[in-house]
Design an enzyme around this catalytic site. Sequence first.
Site, PDB file in Angstrom:
ATOM      1  N   ASP A 132     113.394 112.903 -36.209  1.00  0.00           N
ATOM      2  CA  ASP A 132     112.435 113.303 -37.246  1.00  0.00           C
ATOM      3  C   ASP A 132     113.179 114.149 -38.267  1.00  0.00           C
ATOM      4  O   ASP A 132     113.961 115.018 -37.903  1.00  0.00           O
ATOM      5  CB  ASP A 132     111.277 114.104 -36.638  1.00  0.00           C
ATOM      6  CG  ASP A 132     110.030 114.057 -37.525  1.00  0.00           C
ATOM      7  OD1 ASP A 132     108.960 113.689 -37.021  1.00  0.00           O
ATOM      8  OD2 ASP A 132     110.144 114.378 -38.737  1.00  0.00           O
ATOM      9  N   CYS A 188      95.735 110.917 -58.948  1.00  0.00           N
ATOM     10  CA  CYS A 188      95.454 110.526 -57.553  1.00  0.00           C
ATOM     11  C   CYS A 188      95.976 111.633 -56.660  1.00  0.00           C
ATOM     12  O   CYS A 188      96.219 112.737 -57.128  1.00  0.00           O
ATOM     13  CB  CYS A 188      96.091 109.178 -57.207  1.00  0.00           C
ATOM     14  SG  CYS A 188      97.876 109.253 -57.110  1.00  0.00           S
ATOM     15  N   CYS A 218      98.436 107.654 -43.661  1.00  0.00           N
ATOM     16  CA  CYS A 218      97.702 108.551 -42.786  1.00  0.00           C
ATOM     17  C   CYS A 218      97.524 109.920 -43.448  1.00  0.00           C
ATOM     18  O   CYS A 218      96.477 110.556 -43.350  1.00  0.00           O
ATOM     19  CB  CYS A 218      98.482 108.665 -41.498  1.00  0.00           C
ATOM     20  SG  CYS A 218      97.714 109.652 -40.287  1.00  0.00           S
ATOM     21  N   ASN A 274      99.913 120.174 -40.164  1.00  0.00           N
ATOM     22  CA  ASN A 274     100.316 119.310 -39.040  1.00  0.00           C
ATOM     23  C   ASN A 274      99.634 119.716 -37.735  1.00  0.00           C
ATOM     24  O   ASN A 274      99.462 118.910 -36.830  1.00  0.00           O
ATOM     25  CB  ASN A 274     101.829 119.400 -38.794  1.00  0.00           C
ATOM     26  CG  ASN A 274     102.658 118.770 -39.907  1.00  0.00           C
ATOM     27  OD1 ASN A 274     103.802 119.137 -40.098  1.00  0.00           O
ATOM     28  ND2 ASN A 274     102.081 117.838 -40.647  1.00  0.00           N
ATOM     29  N   LEU A 275      99.273 121.011 -37.640  1.00  0.00           N
ATOM     30  CA  LEU A 275      98.817 121.512 -36.338  1.00  0.00           C
ATOM     31  C   LEU A 275      97.459 120.947 -35.933  1.00  0.00           C
ATOM     32  O   LEU A 275      97.071 121.045 -34.776  1.00  0.00           O
ATOM     33  CB  LEU A 275      98.762 123.052 -36.343  1.00  0.00           C
ATOM     34  CG  LEU A 275     100.090 123.755 -36.672  1.00  0.00           C
ATOM     35  CD1 LEU A 275      99.938 125.257 -36.495  1.00  0.00           C
ATOM     36  CD2 LEU A 275     101.229 123.245 -35.800  1.00  0.00           C
ATOM     37  N   GLN A 276      96.749 120.322 -36.868  1.00  0.00           N
ATOM     38  CA  GLN A 276      95.448 119.723 -36.547  1.00  0.00           C
ATOM     39  C   GLN A 276      95.604 118.565 -35.561  1.00  0.00           C
ATOM     40  O   GLN A 276      94.717 118.284 -34.782  1.00  0.00           O
ATOM     41  CB  GLN A 276      94.775 119.265 -37.857  1.00  0.00           C
ATOM     42  CG  GLN A 276      93.461 118.531 -37.678  1.00  0.00           C
ATOM     43  CD  GLN A 276      93.610 117.023 -37.837  1.00  0.00           C
ATOM     44  OE1 GLN A 276      94.715 116.501 -37.949  1.00  0.00           O
ATOM     45  NE2 GLN A 276      92.487 116.327 -37.835  1.00  0.00           N
ATOM     46  N   LYS A 299     110.739 119.620 -37.101  1.00  0.00           N
ATOM     47  CA  LYS A 299     109.900 119.074 -36.025  1.00  0.00           C
ATOM     48  C   LYS A 299     110.737 118.675 -34.817  1.00  0.00           C
ATOM     49  O   LYS A 299     110.312 118.831 -33.676  1.00  0.00           O
ATOM     50  CB  LYS A 299     109.133 117.846 -36.531  1.00  0.00           C
ATOM     51  CG  LYS A 299     108.026 118.183 -37.487  1.00  0.00           C
ATOM     52  CD  LYS A 299     107.240 116.928 -37.853  1.00  0.00           C
ATOM     53  CE  LYS A 299     106.113 117.295 -38.817  1.00  0.00           C
ATOM     54  NZ  LYS A 299     105.350 116.096 -39.229  1.00  0.00           N
ATOM     55  N   ASP A 332     104.752 107.036 -39.615  1.00  0.00           N
ATOM     56  CA  ASP A 332     103.482 106.956 -40.333  1.00  0.00           C
ATOM     57  C   ASP A 332     103.625 106.216 -41.656  1.00  0.00           C
ATOM     58  O   ASP A 332     102.802 106.379 -42.533  1.00  0.00           O
ATOM     59  CB  ASP A 332     102.933 108.362 -40.572  1.00  0.00           C
ATOM     60  CG  ASP A 332     103.843 109.177 -41.480  1.00  0.00           C
ATOM     61  OD1 ASP A 332     104.959 108.704 -41.769  1.00  0.00           O
ATOM     62  OD2 ASP A 332     103.441 110.268 -41.906  1.00  0.00           O
ATOM     63  N   ASN A 333     104.700 105.440 -41.823  1.00  0.00           N
ATOM     64  CA  ASN A 333     104.805 104.719 -43.087  1.00  0.00           C
ATOM     65  C   ASN A 333     105.400 103.343 -42.873  1.00  0.00           C
ATOM     66  O   ASN A 333     106.143 103.100 -41.925  1.00  0.00           O
ATOM     67  CB  ASN A 333     105.636 105.522 -44.093  1.00  0.00           C
ATOM     68  CG  ASN A 333     107.065 105.679 -43.630  1.00  0.00           C
ATOM     69  OD1 ASN A 333     107.894 104.806 -43.841  1.00  0.00           O
ATOM     70  ND2 ASN A 333     107.359 106.781 -42.957  1.00  0.00           N
TER      71      ASN A 333
END
Lengths: 136, 503
Positions: B182, B459, B308, B190-192, B206, B250-251
């Site tokens: 990473d 956007c 995401c 991020n902690l959610q 990370k 995530d991409n």
Amino acid sequence: MNDVLEEGLCRELMRAAEAAYPLECCGVLFGGADGRADGFCEAENRAPAGSAGRHFTIDPLWLYRQEQSAGKAGRQIVGFYHSHPDCAAYPSDEDAEGMIPEQLYLILSVREGRCVECRVYRKMSLEPGQVPERFL
Amino acid sequence: MAEYELEQGGLRDRPSVTAKVYISATLRSFFDRRTEVEAKGHTVREILKDLQRQYPDGAKLMFDENGGLKGFIRIYAGEEDKTDVSLWDDDISGASGILLLPLVAGGAPQEALISDERRKAESLDDEEVERFNKHLLLREIGVKGQKRIKAARVVVAGAGALGSPVIQYLAAAGVGTIKVVDFDQVTLGNLQSQVIHGVRDVKRPKAASARDTIRNINRKLNVEVEQARLSADNIRSVIEGYDLVIDCTDNYQTRYLINDACVLSGIPFVFGAIYQYEGMVSVFHYRGGPCLRCLFPAPPAPGLVPTCAEGGTISPLSGIIGSIQANEALKLIMGIGEHLDGRLLRVDTLGLHNDLVRVEKNCGCPVCGDQPTITEVWDFDYEEFCGLKEDEQEEPVEGFTPEELAHRIEANEPIRLIDVREPHERAILRFPGATAIPIGQLARRKGELDPEQDTIFICKEGKRSILAIRTLREAGYKGPMYNLKGGIDAMKDIIFSNEGGWL
């Protein structure tokens, strides 16, 4: 074709394995005095209920009767065959442990109903930990 | 031994009996090729002992190193199976015949990612036996499975939402070597969902934070950390020599990169993806099975699917999907159970639906098909592919920085603001004074724009707005258009400090 299997036998066995899919099929291989397999007889798979997709068991008394009738016809059992549904044609640990030395063990791999491979193994001696040798 | 046995026979004070034992044709070569042999005794125990004495080869065939009868030997008295040791002292001297037969049985091997050789090279110490007791109790896992887990070498790409459960469960399960890749740093947001990190890890890499968590679980594991962005230049060397890759990215760009590299290196990978309340898991390139490109030959059309980071996810979703990924990884390593190769598991946590979709292998697949056109890994330029990147051929899009736009707004210049985000995104963060036209409706609603007025498109990150401007140009709109660089994310510190725009 080779000195362990009669030509055409493998094809017949492949059809039998496909017919049994998704369960394992099993049976005995017959041959003459030279030890070369030229015929077979399918056995009922007596694996415990629900496990015939991954296991096979041949009733010892059925085997005894096969031996008797083969002997009368001047023939002998030279080995066994079974199939591996959706799995490669090599002996599992369980197969290897139960192998009788000098007998041929023919294993058929059937994937999604089609037989894709047929291999023959034999254990050469009684030494513990002997790895079966591939013949074909 | 033989003497003791004979003596014991004498003590019983019974007339000595000679039994005739039929030897199966398949076992005869260990009994001097005899069809029938004679053995003294009234019981199975006595007969076996006498056979053992007379036929050393037969003894080797029948008994294991510890003196127990081997699993494939069966003794019948008439039609009755007397193999079980509890029946060995029954008097069978009246039986019509005694048969020594093999039980021919076996089973299909479980195809494990970790070979028997590697499994056998591992051992478990007392502490490991205690630590992994719950695995050892499971019939399908046991000592053999745990050794396979210990021998396994797994790469986890991404230590974010999906990586959090994957890394922690692999460590807890005892995966011997875990490599975490990473490039990113932990943020408060991020902690959610990224439960591998804590508040103390904010602003830390990370990968380093993940390594600390693994060490807290089990210091004996071999943890490798690669703080790098995956690219065509490094991916092959990152995954080479590993058994399995777990895609927790995530991409699209990285997913296709991982897919192509795994196919070319012959390494299977566990795919996982989450979006809002839904997730998917599959196993790709496992024993000739389909790959990601068989399922999705190309990424989705530009602008249609927010990432995401843009779309949001419910907190436990990554835990659910990541845990399934870790579970699939362990099953592959040990070769147990059903695998998700050739199938895609979809989980909808809002409506509580699950389904399994069949994934067919595409023989025309550019990377794993019959005639592959992708034979080396290249950086799949997703931004260029999707038209998000400025093309030299194409007319450049002009834009304002957040500061420039703020000045214009403060100076009350006659400008028009168009927010091209989706309604649920606007609900989180409203841009004051902006007209909302979602990107999909722009071409149709271009009549609502004034070609005489400077129009600024907004956007979340300043990428979809570029696409919006291009879309309008293509649709024939001639008015002056500007992009807000970095999107509302870059602007919010300036404009919302006293606006109360947060919900």
